[in-house]
Motif scaffolding. Structure first.
Motif, mmCIF file in Angstrom:
data_model
loop_
_atom_site.group_PDB
_atom_site.id
_atom_site.type_symbol
_atom_site.label_atom_id
_atom_site.label_comp_id
_atom_site.label_asym_id
_atom_site.label_seq_id
_atom_site.Cartn_x
_atom_site.Cartn_y
_atom_site.Cartn_z
ATOM 1 N N SER A 1 0.816 -1.211 0.000
ATOM 2 C CA SER A 1 0.000 0.000 0.000
ATOM 3 C C SER A 1 0.853 1.266 0.000
ATOM 4 O O SER A 1 0.355 2.345 0.243
ATOM 5 N N ASN A 2 2.144 1.126 -0.257
ATOM 6 C CA ASN A 2 2.994 2.311 -0.270
ATOM 7 C C ASN A 2 2.920 3.007 -1.632
ATOM 8 O O ASN A 2 3.433 2.483 -2.627
ATOM 9 N N PRO A 3 2.269 4.205 -1.682
ATOM 10 C CA PRO A 3 2.045 4.839 -2.991
ATOM 11 C C PRO A 3 3.339 5.282 -3.675
ATOM 12 O O PRO A 3 3.430 5.235 -4.900
ATOM 13 N N ILE A 4 4.339 5.691 -2.890
ATOM 14 C CA ILE A 4 5.577 6.169 -3.515
ATOM 15 C C ILE A 4 6.288 5.021 -4.226
ATOM 16 O O ILE A 4 6.721 5.146 -5.377
ATOM 17 N N LEU A 5 6.365 3.862 -3.544
ATOM 18 C CA LEU A 5 6.983 2.693 -4.186
ATOM 19 C C LEU A 5 6.226 2.304 -5.447
ATOM 20 O O LEU A 5 6.820 2.004 -6.485
ATOM 21 N N MET A 6 4.896 2.308 -5.358
ATOM 22 C CA MET A 6 4.096 1.895 -6.508
ATOM 23 C C MET A 6 4.309 2.842 -7.692
ATOM 24 O O MET A 6 4.377 2.406 -8.838
ATOM 25 N N ARG A 7 4.451 4.151 -7.412
ATOM 26 C CA ARG A 7 4.694 5.107 -8.504
ATOM 27 C C ARG A 7 6.082 4.892 -9.104
ATOM 28 O O ARG A 7 6.264 4.975 -10.321
ATOM 29 N N ALA A 8 7.059 4.611 -8.226
ATOM 30 C CA ALA A 8 8.406 4.332 -8.733
ATOM 31 C C ALA A 8 8.373 3.129 -9.670
ATOM 32 O O ALA A 8 8.977 3.137 -10.746
ATOM 33 N N PHE A 9 7.613 2.101 -9.286
ATOM 34 C CA PHE A 9 7.552 0.897 -10.119
ATOM 35 C C PHE A 9 6.838 1.169 -11.440
ATOM 36 O O PHE A 9 7.182 0.586 -12.466
ATOM 37 N N SER A 10 5.833 2.074 -11.413
ATOM 38 C CA SER A 10 5.176 2.437 -12.675
ATOM 39 C C SER A 10 6.196 3.027 -13.638
ATOM 40 O O SER A 10 6.178 2.745 -14.834
ATOM 41 N N GLY A 11 7.096 3.871 -13.116
ATOM 42 C CA GLY A 11 8.141 4.442 -13.963
ATOM 43 C C GLY A 11 9.091 3.374 -14.467
ATOM 44 O O GLY A 11 9.452 3.345 -15.648
ATOM 45 N N ILE A 12 9.494 2.473 -13.565
ATOM 46 C CA ILE A 12 10.445 1.414 -13.943
ATOM 47 C C ILE A 12 9.852 0.520 -15.023
ATOM 48 O O ILE A 12 10.538 0.129 -15.976
ATOM 49 N N LYS A 13 8.545 0.205 -14.889
ATOM 50 C CA LYS A 13 7.903 -0.663 -15.888
ATOM 51 C C LYS A 13 8.015 -0.065 -17.283
ATOM 52 O O LYS A 13 8.240 -0.784 -18.259
ATOM 53 N N GLY A 14 7.839 1.257 -17.389
ATOM 54 C CA GLY A 14 7.984 1.921 -18.688
ATOM 55 C C GLY A 14 9.402 1.781 -19.211
ATOM 56 O O GLY A 14 9.626 1.438 -20.374
ATOM 57 N N ALA A 15 10.382 2.008 -18.309
ATOM 58 C CA ALA A 15 11.782 1.928 -18.735
ATOM 59 C C ALA A 15 12.142 0.530 -19.211
ATOM 60 O O ALA A 15 12.921 0.368 -20.158
ATOM 61 N N VAL A 16 11.559 -0.490 -18.565
ATOM 62 C CA VAL A 16 11.885 -1.872 -18.930
ATOM 63 C C VAL A 16 11.511 -2.141 -20.392
ATOM 64 O O VAL A 16 12.266 -2.789 -21.131
ATOM 65 N N ILE A 17 10.346 -1.606 -20.814
ATOM 66 C CA ILE A 17 9.943 -1.783 -22.222
ATOM 67 C C ILE A 17 11.032 -1.217 -23.139
ATOM 68 O O ILE A 17 11.466 -1.863 -24.094
ATOM 69 N N GLY A 18 11.487 0.003 -22.812
ATOM 70 C CA GLY A 18 12.516 0.638 -23.634
ATOM 71 C C GLY A 18 13.834 -0.128 -23.600
ATOM 72 O O GLY A 18 14.520 -0.243 -24.621
ATOM 73 N N LEU A 19 14.194 -0.672 -22.440
ATOM 74 C CA LEU A 19 15.444 -1.422 -22.321
ATOM 75 C C LEU A 19 15.414 -2.676 -23.182
ATOM 76 O O LEU A 19 16.401 -3.015 -23.852
ATOM 77 N N VAL A 20 14.282 -3.377 -23.159
ATOM 78 C CA VAL A 20 14.198 -4.604 -23.956
ATOM 79 C C VAL A 20 14.223 -4.249 -25.443
ATOM 80 O O VAL A 20 14.871 -4.931 -26.251
#
Lengths: 184, 179
Positions: free
Chosen positions: A108-127
């Motif tokens: 339920s930590n919103p800051i972590l969840m937002r960080a992961f939303s950003g990371i998920k986008g970057a992962v697409i670009g990395l692949v």
């Protein structure tokens, strides 16, 4: 071959860093492994890394773990394989142990969840970046383009398990280069 | 003996997972839920956690399930068991590869496999992008995800930035901008 010159600690720490930043599983770590292992340290050649990725996908287990074992084995034998493997898995074990302990707070930590939303986008670009690089190294003629396109569509539409796509690619290489009279 | 049960269950999971990634989830679920180590709902949560934490999903779920059922010894037992088949299989395959890689037939085979890897990696980008965009809430989040993806592609693929810094930057952008 630079056997013995690489310390076990170096192997462990390089793969520790790769393990700590591999999000999204499997091939998302390819740009990281390529940078650390091919570009920065020259442990493995540009073409060889693609062979290692293919072999890693063809034996049981996670791709990141398998490729670290391949590279560790090549640089320092069995003990090197174990050092590289432990480096890859140690960050996940630590992080999961912490999360398993604080499970509900984590979810339920919103800051972590937002960080992961950003990371998920970057992962697409990395692949996608890994695909561009693999394409540059591997697709050098019309045959390569056709094979890469077939593999892409077979995988995207889930037609065949990945192992079978790799096996078919290998067979196509044997048939094509026999007809052509050699690889080079 | 719970440690041994964890070890044998995860050794089996490690041994029968070929192709990496999400192929193994069905097998893990079958092994774990049928033994009563977790409910199906808890398993879904573990998959969610595995998706947002670094490391292979096999290791993540092994550590989590091992910890829940057998504490820290359980976590270590399950995590080591899931990678042990990899260690054994890679050693065998690597030895064969080193021995035969200069043979013509093996060279032809790998000349065919390399473009396959390129195609598979491109497919992985699509297969990762689809659910990520689908579960992003609202058009704004989807657009933002695409922009971050494009920026990461440019930074790593064209400008050769360090992927670690790009991931850290994306996390920061996520914290500042996502709602």
């Amino acid at each position: 071959m630079q056997k013995q010159s690489t310390s076990l600690w170096k192997l462990f720490s390089v793969f520790f860093r790769i393990g700590a930043f591999t999000f999204g599983g499997g091939l998302a770590m390819l740009p990281l492994i390529e940078r650390e292992v091919v570009d920065v340290r020259g442990w493995v050649g540009k073409d060889e890394i693609l062979d290692i990725v293919a072999l890693s996908q063809s034996v049981p287990g996670a791709i990141a773990v398998n490729s670290s074992i391949f590279i560790g084995l090549r640089l320092r034998g069995v003990i090197g394989a174990i050092a590289a493997m432990l480096g890859t898995i140690t960050p996940s074990i630590f992080i999961i142990l912490i999360i398993a302990h604080f499970f509900t707070q984590f979810q339920s930590n919103p800051i972590l969840m937002r960080a992961f939303s950003g990371i998920k986008g970057a992962v697409i670009g990395l692949v996608a970046a890994a695909a561009l690089r693999a394409g540059k190294n591997a697709v050098v003629n019309r045959y390569g383009l056709v094979v890469a396109a077939c593999a892409f569509f077979l995988s995207v539409f889930g037609v065949l398990p990945i192992v079978w796509i790799i096996i078919l690619g290998g067979l196509s290489g044997i048939v094509y280069f026999r007809a052509k009279g050699g690889v080079a | 003996m719970i440690l041994w049960q964890l070890f044998s269950a995860f050794f089996k999971i490690g041994l029968f997972t070929i192709g990496g990634g999400y192929a193994m989830l069905a097998l893990i679920q079958q092994e774990i839920v049928s033994r009563g180590w977790m409910t199906p709902q808890e398993f879904v949560d573990v998959v969610g956690i595995a998706e947002v934490t670094p490391g292979p999903i096999a290791i993540n779920s092994a550590t989590f399930v091992g910890f829940r059922t057998g504490g820290i010894p359980g976590a270590l037992s399950a995590s080591l068991a899931v990678v042990l088949p990899s260690l054994i299989c890679v050693m065998i395959v690597s030895r064969m590869w080193e021995k035969y890689k200069s043979a013509h037939v093996v060279q032809s085979m790998f000349a065919g496999i390399r473009p396959v890897v390129a195609g598979l990696v491109a497919a992985a980008a699509v297969l990762i992008a689809t659910p990520t965009l689908k579960y992003a809430e609202g058009i704004a989040s989807q657009l933002l995800t695409l922009v971050i993806a494009a920026a990461a592609f440019y930074a790593v693929g064209v400008k050769k930035f360090d992927p670690i810094k790009v991931i850290a930057g994306a996390a920061l952008v996520g914290i500042l901008i996502f709602r």
